[in-house]
Design a protein around this motif. Structure first.
Motif, PDB file in Angstrom:
ATOM      1  N   ALA A 179       0.835  -1.180   0.020  1.00 44.21           N
ATOM      2  CA  ALA A 179      -0.087   0.038  -0.078  1.00 44.21           C
ATOM      3  C   ALA A 179       0.862   1.323   0.247  1.00 44.21           C
ATOM      4  CB  ALA A 179      -0.889   0.019   1.338  1.00 44.21           C
ATOM      5  N   VAL A 180       1.944   1.354   0.745  1.00 46.56           N
ATOM      6  CA  VAL A 180       2.883   2.428   0.817  1.00 46.56           C
ATOM      7  C   VAL A 180       3.462   2.549  -0.657  1.00 46.56           C
ATOM      8  CG1 VAL A 180       4.914   3.339   1.758  1.00 46.56           C
ATOM      9  CG2 VAL A 180       3.032   2.350   3.292  1.00 46.56           C
ATOM     10  N   LYS A 181       4.121   1.255  -1.245  1.00 44.66           N
ATOM     11  CA  LYS A 181       4.645   1.502  -2.609  1.00 44.66           C
ATOM     12  C   LYS A 181       3.730   2.210  -3.470  1.00 44.66           C
ATOM     13  CE  LYS A 181       7.880  -2.246  -1.797  1.00 44.66           C
ATOM     14  NZ  LYS A 181       8.448  -3.735  -2.216  1.00 44.66           N
ATOM     15  N   ASN A 182       2.499   1.695  -3.353  1.00 45.29           N
ATOM     16  CA  ASN A 182       1.339   2.423  -4.434  1.00 45.29           C
ATOM     17  C   ASN A 182       1.382   3.657  -4.136  1.00 45.29           C
ATOM     18  OD1 ASN A 182      -0.657   2.009  -6.222  1.00 45.29           O
ATOM     19  ND2 ASN A 182      -1.732   2.541  -4.659  1.00 45.29           N
ATOM     20  N   LEU A 183       1.255   4.067  -2.927  1.00 44.62           N
ATOM     21  CA  LEU A 183       0.974   5.753  -2.734  1.00 44.62           C
ATOM     22  C   LEU A 183       2.154   6.455  -3.005  1.00 44.62           C
ATOM     23  CD1 LEU A 183      -0.686   7.856  -1.506  1.00 44.62           C
ATOM     24  CD2 LEU A 183       0.231   7.353   0.722  1.00 44.62           C
ATOM     25  N   GLN A 184       3.609   5.906  -2.940  1.00 45.62           N
ATOM     26  CA  GLN A 184       4.824   6.411  -3.477  1.00 45.62           C
ATOM     27  C   GLN A 184       4.765   6.686  -4.902  1.00 45.62           C
ATOM     28  OE1 GLN A 184       8.124   7.070  -1.438  1.00 45.62           O
ATOM     29  NE2 GLN A 184       7.525   8.448  -3.051  1.00 45.62           N
ATOM     30  N   ARG A 185       4.334   5.894  -5.691  1.00 46.34           N
ATOM     31  CA  ARG A 185       4.257   5.879  -7.135  1.00 46.34           C
ATOM     32  C   ARG A 185       3.197   6.859  -7.366  1.00 46.34           C
ATOM     33  NH1 ARG A 185       4.326   0.110  -7.039  1.00 46.34           N
ATOM     34  NH2 ARG A 185       2.044  -0.111  -7.044  1.00 46.34           N
ATOM     35  N   ILE A 186       2.032   7.135  -6.735  1.00 46.80           N
ATOM     36  CA  ILE A 186       1.025   8.214  -6.854  1.00 46.80           C
ATOM     37  C   ILE A 186       1.632   9.457  -6.469  1.00 46.80           C
ATOM     38  CG2 ILE A 186      -1.282   9.095  -6.100  1.00 46.80           C
ATOM     39  CD1 ILE A 186      -2.247   6.132  -5.624  1.00 46.80           C
TER      40      ILE A 186
END
Length: 261
Positions: free
Chosen positions: A58-65
């Motif tokens: 979930a954090v990796k996804n938010l980082q990409r965003i």
């Protein structure tokens, strides 16, 4: 500036409710000068679980965003770990996230707001045996420490660190909590400021304002020390406790209750 306590990860606890809200919080954080954030959803607090296997992607996804939207903040997966009898097993089962990531020297450690459980010393002893230093989050808002601040002194003297909430220091939780926060700082029982931000309304970052007040009251050297401590924790390096004092005011808890009721 590093923020080691933030509930900006959406959909996981009582923090950000949407990706848009998380982006808006990221913009606000950047405006305050924050460039690294440890995302700390509540872990095993009786309401939220937030296993490591769920938080990391979930954090990796938010980082990409964030990158896609031009928000230049490094995000790291973490947890606000509520003390519980299974904590040592949770560590052994690799379900715990650390603010220093791979070096695993620190954890963000939360007590119940109403007090300090009797088994706390046993858990802290086991953590220290494993080379893990608990960072006690928002001790200034804990009624146990408010009633008996010598307990905070005892835990720090045993090697624990503390994280003060910026909004407590600026008065956002009331004058009495602000006074207790000042006493923690004056006794050298505080080590870092973090936001504990949940949203952009009542639970904002307030880091810039907190550091401005810290400099005005205690000087730039204390500001530099607090910021440096956050960097040391982030990098998995040693934080020196130094000389600490006991908090002497005995009237604080009754004043706190009168403020509530």
């Amino acid at each position: 500036m590093i923020d080691l306590h933030c509930h900006m990860l959406p959909f996981v606890d009582d923090g950000a409710n949407t990706i848009i809200e998380a982006l808006e919080m990221g913009i606000e954080a950047k405006r305050e000068g924050i460039n690294k954030i440890l995302l700390t959803p509540h872990y095993m607090d009786g309401e939220y679980v937030n296993h490591k296997k769920d938080i990391v992607p979930a954090v990796k996804n938010l980082q990409r965003i964030f990158i896609d939207n031009g928000i230049d903040i490094e995000l790291r997966a973490g947890q606000e770990i509520h003390i519980n009898g299974e904590l040592i097993n949770q560590i052994e089962n690799d379900d715990i996230l650390y603010p220093d990531k791979n070096t695993k020297r620190y954890i963000m450690f939360e007590f119940p707001h109403g007090g300090i459980p009797k088994y706390s010393n046993d858990i802290i002893f086991e953590l220290k045996l494993r080379g893990i230093t608990p960072i006690i989050v928002h001790p200034e808002r804990n009624m146990g420490f408010q009633k008996k601040p010598s307990m905070l002194y005892d835990l720090v003297s045993q090697g624990c660190l503390t994280q003060i909430t910026a909004t407590s220091f600026t008065g956002g939780f009331g004058k009495r909590i602000q006074k207790f926060t000042d006493e923690i700082v004056e006794a050298n029982l505080g080590f870092v400021f973090s936001s504990d931000a949940h949203n952009l309304k009542g639970r904002r970052f307030m880091m810039d304002e907190a550091f401005s007040r810290l400099e005005n009251k205690y000087g730039s050297s204390v500001v530099n020390e607090y910021k440096r401590n956050s960097e040391l924790i982030w990098n998995g390096d040693n934080v020196s406790i130094g000389d600490i004092d006991r908090i002497k005011n005995k009237k604080r808890f009754s004043d706190f209750l009168r403020n509530i009721f």
